[in-house]
Design an enzyme around this catalytic site. Sequence first.
Site, mmCIF file in Angstrom:
data_model
loop_
_atom_site.group_PDB
_atom_site.id
_atom_site.type_symbol
_atom_site.label_atom_id
_atom_site.label_comp_id
_atom_site.label_asym_id
_atom_site.label_seq_id
_atom_site.Cartn_x
_atom_site.Cartn_y
_atom_site.Cartn_z
ATOM 1 N N TRP A 111 -1.839 -1.211 9.409
ATOM 2 C CA TRP A 111 -0.207 -1.695 9.518
ATOM 3 C C TRP A 111 0.469 -0.719 8.727
ATOM 4 O O TRP A 111 1.781 -0.288 8.919
ATOM 5 C CB TRP A 111 -0.109 -3.095 9.277
ATOM 6 C CG TRP A 111 1.283 -3.496 9.448
ATOM 7 C CD1 TRP A 111 2.413 -2.899 10.284
ATOM 8 C CD2 TRP A 111 1.910 -4.884 9.072
ATOM 9 N NE1 TRP A 111 3.478 -3.773 10.402
ATOM 10 C CE2 TRP A 111 3.144 -4.890 9.589
ATOM 11 C CE3 TRP A 111 1.433 -5.889 8.264
ATOM 12 C CZ2 TRP A 111 3.990 -6.058 9.218
ATOM 13 C CZ3 TRP A 111 1.997 -6.904 7.995
ATOM 14 C CH2 TRP A 111 3.354 -6.879 8.507
ATOM 15 N N ASP A 156 -8.638 -1.451 11.597
ATOM 16 C CA ASP A 156 -8.055 -2.455 12.371
ATOM 17 C C ASP A 156 -6.647 -1.947 12.531
ATOM 18 O O ASP A 156 -5.976 -1.696 11.694
ATOM 19 C CB ASP A 156 -7.761 -3.890 11.718
ATOM 20 C CG ASP A 156 -6.865 -4.943 12.432
ATOM 21 O OD1 ASP A 156 -7.431 -5.319 13.623
ATOM 22 O OD2 ASP A 156 -5.742 -5.061 11.949
ATOM 23 N N TYR A 209 2.146 -1.679 15.537
ATOM 24 C CA TYR A 209 2.288 -1.168 14.350
ATOM 25 C C TYR A 209 2.996 0.475 14.549
ATOM 26 O O TYR A 209 2.018 1.410 14.845
ATOM 27 C CB TYR A 209 0.858 -0.559 13.610
ATOM 28 C CG TYR A 209 0.308 -2.232 13.104
ATOM 29 C CD1 TYR A 209 1.047 -3.220 13.256
ATOM 30 C CD2 TYR A 209 -1.011 -2.274 12.735
ATOM 31 C CE1 TYR A 209 0.395 -4.548 12.992
ATOM 32 C CE2 TYR A 209 -1.542 -3.379 12.574
ATOM 33 C CZ TYR A 209 -0.867 -4.737 12.673
ATOM 34 O OH TYR A 209 -1.562 -5.787 12.346
ATOM 35 N N GLN A 232 -8.872 -13.237 14.398
ATOM 36 C CA GLN A 232 -8.216 -12.697 13.358
ATOM 37 C C GLN A 232 -7.307 -13.474 12.840
ATOM 38 O O GLN A 232 -6.464 -14.115 13.824
ATOM 39 C CB GLN A 232 -7.596 -11.195 13.680
ATOM 40 C CG GLN A 232 -6.779 -10.448 12.556
ATOM 41 C CD GLN A 232 -6.474 -9.188 12.592
ATOM 42 O OE1 GLN A 232 -5.510 -8.654 12.173
ATOM 43 N NE2 GLN A 232 -7.177 -8.291 13.656
ATOM 44 N N LYS A 249 0.734 -6.935 -9.942
ATOM 45 C CA LYS A 249 1.326 -5.638 -10.155
ATOM 46 C C LYS A 249 2.640 -5.572 -10.326
ATOM 47 O O LYS A 249 3.586 -4.664 -10.893
ATOM 48 C CB LYS A 249 0.528 -4.661 -9.647
ATOM 49 C CG LYS A 249 0.591 -4.394 -8.156
ATOM 50 C CD LYS A 249 0.048 -3.277 -7.497
ATOM 51 C CE LYS A 249 0.265 -3.222 -6.030
ATOM 52 N NZ LYS A 249 0.058 -1.961 -5.550
ATOM 53 N N ARG A 271 7.697 -6.915 2.654
ATOM 54 C CA ARG A 271 7.620 -7.917 1.611
ATOM 55 C C ARG A 271 8.934 -8.692 1.281
ATOM 56 O O ARG A 271 8.758 -9.817 0.520
ATOM 57 C CB ARG A 271 6.826 -7.673 0.235
ATOM 58 C CG ARG A 271 5.340 -7.030 0.851
ATOM 59 C CD ARG A 271 4.443 -6.578 -0.297
ATOM 60 N NE ARG A 271 4.896 -5.243 -0.391
ATOM 61 C CZ ARG A 271 4.105 -4.433 -1.232
ATOM 62 N NH1 ARG A 271 3.077 -4.748 -1.782
ATOM 63 N NH2 ARG A 271 4.379 -3.031 -1.385
ATOM 64 N N GLY A 307 -5.044 -3.501 3.798
ATOM 65 C CA GLY A 307 -4.405 -2.332 4.050
ATOM 66 C C GLY A 307 -4.185 -1.513 2.581
ATOM 67 O O GLY A 307 -4.514 -1.778 1.613
ATOM 68 N N GLN A 337 -6.617 3.418 -3.233
ATOM 69 C CA GLN A 337 -6.483 2.070 -2.954
ATOM 70 C C GLN A 337 -7.643 1.734 -1.940
ATOM 71 O O GLN A 337 -8.415 0.833 -2.133
ATOM 72 C CB GLN A 337 -5.144 1.626 -2.331
ATOM 73 C CG GLN A 337 -4.004 1.572 -3.245
ATOM 74 C CD GLN A 337 -2.662 0.887 -2.530
ATOM 75 O OE1 GLN A 337 -2.669 0.772 -1.292
ATOM 76 N NE2 GLN A 337 -1.805 0.771 -3.519
HETATM 77 N N1 LIG Z 1 -3.345 -9.888 13.122
HETATM 78 C C1 LIG Z 1 -2.041 -10.082 12.460
HETATM 79 O O1 LIG Z 1 -0.833 -10.983 12.975
HETATM 80 C C2 LIG Z 1 -1.863 -9.245 11.187
HETATM 81 C C3 LIG Z 1 -0.709 -9.460 10.493
HETATM 82 C C4 LIG Z 1 -0.391 -8.665 9.228
HETATM 83 C C5 LIG Z 1 -1.716 -7.752 8.657
HETATM 84 N N2 LIG Z 1 -2.752 -7.490 9.823
HETATM 85 C C6 LIG Z 1 -3.725 -6.611 9.282
HETATM 86 O O2 LIG Z 1 -4.214 -6.739 7.978
HETATM 87 C C7 LIG Z 1 -4.164 -5.503 7.379
HETATM 88 C C8 LIG Z 1 -3.901 -6.179 5.889
HETATM 89 O O3 LIG Z 1 -2.630 -6.866 5.708
HETATM 90 P P1 LIG Z 1 -1.449 -6.583 4.859
HETATM 91 O O4 LIG Z 1 -1.270 -5.257 5.042
HETATM 92 O O5 LIG Z 1 -0.533 -7.543 5.385
HETATM 93 O O6 LIG Z 1 -1.637 -7.129 3.495
HETATM 94 P P2 LIG Z 1 -2.879 -6.747 2.252
HETATM 95 O O7 LIG Z 1 -3.991 -5.955 2.854
HETATM 96 O O8 LIG Z 1 -3.155 -8.007 1.595
HETATM 97 O O9 LIG Z 1 -2.098 -5.886 1.367
HETATM 98 C C9 LIG Z 1 -1.841 -4.623 1.554
HETATM 99 C C10 LIG Z 1 -0.774 -4.007 0.176
HETATM 100 O O10 LIG Z 1 -1.521 -4.301 -0.924
HETATM 101 C C11 LIG Z 1 -1.527 -3.015 -1.895
HETATM 102 N N3 LIG Z 1 -2.802 -2.736 -2.030
HETATM 103 C C12 LIG Z 1 -3.937 -2.485 -1.153
HETATM 104 N N4 LIG Z 1 -4.995 -1.989 -1.990
HETATM 105 C C13 LIG Z 1 -4.623 -2.100 -3.341
HETATM 106 C C14 LIG Z 1 -5.385 -1.650 -4.394
HETATM 107 N N5 LIG Z 1 -6.612 -1.539 -4.401
HETATM 108 N N6 LIG Z 1 -4.773 -1.867 -5.354
HETATM 109 C C15 LIG Z 1 -3.482 -2.436 -5.774
HETATM 110 N N7 LIG Z 1 -2.669 -2.462 -4.603
HETATM 111 C C16 LIG Z 1 -3.172 -2.367 -3.378
HETATM 112 C C17 LIG Z 1 -0.643 -1.919 -0.995
HETATM 113 O O11 LIG Z 1 0.742 -2.115 -1.184
HETATM 114 P P3 LIG Z 1 1.547 -1.609 -2.593
HETATM 115 O O12 LIG Z 1 0.631 -0.702 -3.017
HETATM 116 O O13 LIG Z 1 2.899 -1.165 -2.178
HETATM 117 O O14 LIG Z 1 1.573 -2.753 -3.560
HETATM 118 C C18 LIG Z 1 -1.152 -2.558 0.185
HETATM 119 O O15 LIG Z 1 -0.018 -2.046 1.339
HETATM 120 C C19 LIG Z 1 -2.903 -4.810 7.866
HETATM 121 O O16 LIG Z 1 -3.025 -3.411 7.554
HETATM 122 C C20 LIG Z 1 -3.275 -4.995 9.556
HETATM 123 O O17 LIG Z 1 -4.199 -4.185 9.754
HETATM 124 C C21 LIG Z 1 -2.877 -8.378 10.861
#
Ligand SMILES: NC(=O)c1ccc[n+]([C@@H]2O[C@H](COP(=O)([O-])OP(=O)(O)OC[C@H]3O[C@@H](n4cnc5c(N)ncnc54)[C@H](OP(=O)(O)O)[C@@H]3O)[C@@H](O)[C@H]2O)c1
Length: 316
Positions: free
Chosen positions: A21, A51, A56, A172, A211, A224, A276, A282
Amino acid sequence: MEYTHLGSTGLKVSRIGLGAWQFSEAWGITDYNTAKSVISKALEVGINLIDTAMVYGRGMSEQFIGSALKELGVKRDEVVVATKIPGDFLAYRDVFKAVDRSLKRLQVDYIDVMQVHWPPCWHNHPTCEYMRALERLVELGKIGYIGLSDFPVELVEAARSCLAKTDIEVLQVRYNIVERQAEKEIIPYAEANSMTVLAWSPLAKGAVLGKYTLEDLQKISDIRRNDALFHPENYEQILKLANEIKRIAEKYGKTPAQVALNWLLGYSSVVLPIPGAKSPEQVEDNAGAAGWRLSYEDWRRLDEISSSLRITYVIW
Ligand SMILES: NC(=O)c1ccc[n+]([C@@H]2O[C@H](COP(=O)([O-])OP(=O)(O)OC[C@H]3O[C@@H](n4cnc5c(N)ncnc54)[C@H](OP(=O)(O)O)[C@@H]3O)[C@@H](O)[C@H]2O)c1
């Protein structure tokens, strides 16, 4: 990297996936080369499940993935692409049209996992109408397996009852160490029915990493901005958990992201987090969440703190 099987199939998938995403305006990665470097690193560190979703970046994420896989010379059986069809595209004929476009953007002959992104709550398409269209696409070899995203168990049951020759392999749902509602119904259901739970927002969109300070919250300009977890009322509590995650991470020589994701792996063998990533660093960090386990005592300590949080979604 640790591997498991997708649902009840023999398809080998990494225990940590890559959420895509981030390749959209919502998260700010709209430059193809950055996306390609993230995908390249993911594959290099053993992540083989990506995914994405049609929505997206309105196709941008799928397009980036398709181009990157092609340019990187990735063989079709080296990667598992899971995408999603939005709840708005679920009229029978639209399912075929949407899948055709997705195949084109992803530059593949078939999609490994097609998930219904959310139930068609506004259009009232009968469940069996779109499930039969998806099953037909499995029969025709254009979809490998079917998944459901953000479906309650009652609707999962209804969807399964429409299928004659195939079954749901993936559920999911949002699942992270702060938001644990999936533990009530979805995860037990998946365990009992040999399904994989793809855990979305497994890092609570970064909130559990500590962070960002409370002062930083005002500067957030991406998706966010309106997320309940980043509201001071909730974020202040989450920081307590983040501090403990940091402490435990130091003890193990791991990073906070690795501990937060490892905690999910420890909860259930069917949970597969799809964090993500906005950079190769990351994604490499997140991949390091697999291949080891927190001790029971440390797992429980985080469980206790997380259970004591009082998160509210009523933020306005
Ligand atoms: N099915 C659904 O309805 C639905 C909804 C939401 C998401 N999704 C899927 O789930 C995936 C993940 O969810 P998400 O993107 O909402 O949230 P997440 O994976 O919980 O958080 C991702 C964010 O955390 C930070 N990050 C990631 N790895 C890191 C690391 N190792 N160290 C420090 N910061 C890190 C980055 O942002 P910063 O660096 O800017 O802080 C990144 O954009 C999405 O990409 C998508 O494929 C599905």
